[in-house]
Write a protein that holds these residues in place. Sequence first.
Motif, PDB file in Angstrom:
ATOM      1  N   SER A  13     -11.856 -41.818 -43.626  1.00  0.00           N
ATOM      2  CA  SER A  13     -12.149 -42.024 -41.821  1.00  0.00           C
ATOM      3  C   SER A  13     -14.274 -41.417 -42.314  1.00  0.00           C
ATOM      4  O   SER A  13     -14.595 -40.513 -43.404  1.00  0.00           O
ATOM      5  N   GLU A  23     -11.574 -44.845 -38.671  1.00  0.00           N
ATOM      6  CA  GLU A  23     -10.823 -44.359 -39.556  1.00  0.00           C
ATOM      7  C   GLU A  23     -10.136 -45.297 -40.062  1.00  0.00           C
ATOM      8  O   GLU A  23      -9.266 -46.655 -39.448  1.00  0.00           O
ATOM      9  N   THR A  32      -8.180 -50.722 -38.057  1.00  0.00           N
ATOM     10  CA  THR A  32      -8.980 -49.578 -37.539  1.00  0.00           C
ATOM     11  C   THR A  32      -8.099 -48.832 -36.747  1.00  0.00           C
ATOM     12  O   THR A  32      -7.887 -49.596 -36.218  1.00  0.00           O
ATOM     13  N   GLN A  80     -15.317 -41.523 -34.258  1.00  0.00           N
ATOM     14  CA  GLN A  80     -14.988 -41.195 -34.970  1.00  0.00           C
ATOM     15  C   GLN A  80     -13.875 -43.050 -35.553  1.00  0.00           C
ATOM     16  O   GLN A  80     -13.123 -43.294 -35.067  1.00  0.00           O
TER      17      GLN A  80
END
Length: 675
Positions: free
Chosen positions: A258, A222, A209, A220
Amino acid sequence: QVFTFNRVEIRVQPSVKVKNGSPLSIICHADISKNTDFQLKHNFTIFKNGKLVFMTVSDKEDARYEIPVAKSSDTGDYECTVKADGKLSFSNSTYVWVAGMTKPILTADKKEVLEGEVVKLRCELPEEVPPLEFFFRKIKTNSAPKEKRVPEQNQNFSEVEYYIEEGDNILQFDCFGKRQVRSGWESSPHSNKTLVTVKEPFIKPTLITGPSSNVTEGDQIEFECSTVVAQMRDIEIILQKNRTILNSVRDKKFLKYSTVATQEDSGEYLCKVEQGAVSKTTKLNVFVSELFPKPTLSASMTKLDESKDLILGCNINGFRRANFSIVRKSSRGDILLKNSRVLAMKVNVNDTGSYTCKAEVKGIVKESKPVRINVYAPVSKPTLSVVSGSPEVVLGKPLQLICHSVMGTPPITFTFYKGDEVKKNVTNDTYAMFLDEDIGLNDNGGYKCDARNNHSSGVKTSNILNVTVIVPIRDASLGSVPYGEVEVGSDTAFLCSVKEGSWPIDFKFFKKTDHEVLLHEVREYSDRTIWHKKTMKRKDTGTYYCMASNRASTDVRSHPITISVILAAWQKGVIAAFVLTAIAGAGAVILWWFLRKKKKAKGPSMEMSGSALAPNLTSEKLTRQPSDGNYYSGSGYIEDNENHMKSTDESKGPDLESAEVDYTEVEVSTLDPHR
């Protein structure tokens, strides 16, 4: 040359049980007695399990079946026969056991395979005969062997396929066989070990991540999942959370996904790479820190009357910088009421429902737990009625009542009273039912009901319901005046009465025939009624009964009575006169016949004197006959006959002269002149 068989037997050397590979001799021996020493040819035949295995002809008394290297297939029941000069003799059966089986041979179709592929193995026991059982073993480092059993009924080899799983790096395979003998099962030695090398079509995936491992709501986040592939063909990468697929790609070495992190995104994520039957997974736990707690919705009241004021407030503990909104939940979706922390409103019953507030910070929206608001309208005065419609009940039958309020916010609590006694409490929406199964003769009123809900106005009471108790008809009876016999043309009064029953009562009078005939019906506010039937006739003779009923809807039938309609006294007199007249006429005819017979008995003198008058009498008699020949007057005939008898024989004396004769007209047949 005379001989005889004493005995034929099987002998085994070195013994009946030998090891596999040892020499074995099966000897058939014939014990023969001869009267002289002469040469005799013997035909020897040896059988194993009923099948011929050896034959020879010899002048010796022994025949040897040599097996240089005994195998397990030589195990069996042996017996022999000896035939000489037309004579034949048999031995008993002897069981020979060649212990031990030969070592099987194992081969593999591949020495190198990929995960997900299949390797085919063949295990063979060339020196054994079926039926056999084969056992294959998959041997993996640091784990127990996995075994497969395959029975073979008709061949001495077997083949199986093994699926190569993930983690099968270096594999060894072997096999062995079993056969069934008289004492149980016998196993062969294990075969040679066959080595198979396993290659990976792709490596275990990697899941990471970013941009940081420390994630807070609103950040945010991802995810990236990747692998190394030997052959880029039909490969698929899947990202899952709690069995939910978030993203997937095909024929690529990596996957990206994401999203804006929320607290609900905390949990275990799974990256799975699949190619054909091969699947490899990697797991990763992610924790998302809370940006702000969920808001709380408060209400000034949760239960209130309509037209009252309601205040709703939304707040976050220790956090004030947020965009607030208050919404009402609906089956069609949320209804926005106000973008504010506080909402004040005057409520009505349509405002009943669930309310929540929402708070939004940095794109993260959180919702409070719902708060239920109930707004109550007052109940209207309830109406109490009988379910059947009529305020009546039959004595001994149950009475079902319904209490209903047209208006009022449910739930409504209904209370039923019988007199001043509370009978039942029921909570329902708009109505309630009550069943009174204890109805007495004096229960003629006193029912009422109350209705109340959570409105502050309190209890509303219905009007008192008076219920009439209907007593069923009991013991109907029928009588008549006069009773039993009635003269034709007279009147008859029928009285139908009951011992018990509520008024009005419907009375019906019937006469029994092949089917019931209704004669009269009437409704009376009394326990009896009288029906006058005018002018009775002979056809009115029969059986009568009556039936009584009231609103209890049960017909009660009386016992039947029988009425006989007879003739009146004057009618009996007329009939008697006709009967007497008929009897008198019959007597006259009989007297005439008697007198005539007596006349014929008087003799010839009477015949002579009578002959002169006979033509005149006959002509007189014929002239008196009616023209139609059906009726005649008997008086003229009797008078002529009497005068004739007086003129011919006056010496008959006073008895004949004083005889009195009654005359009447009778109906007779036409006379025959010739007689």
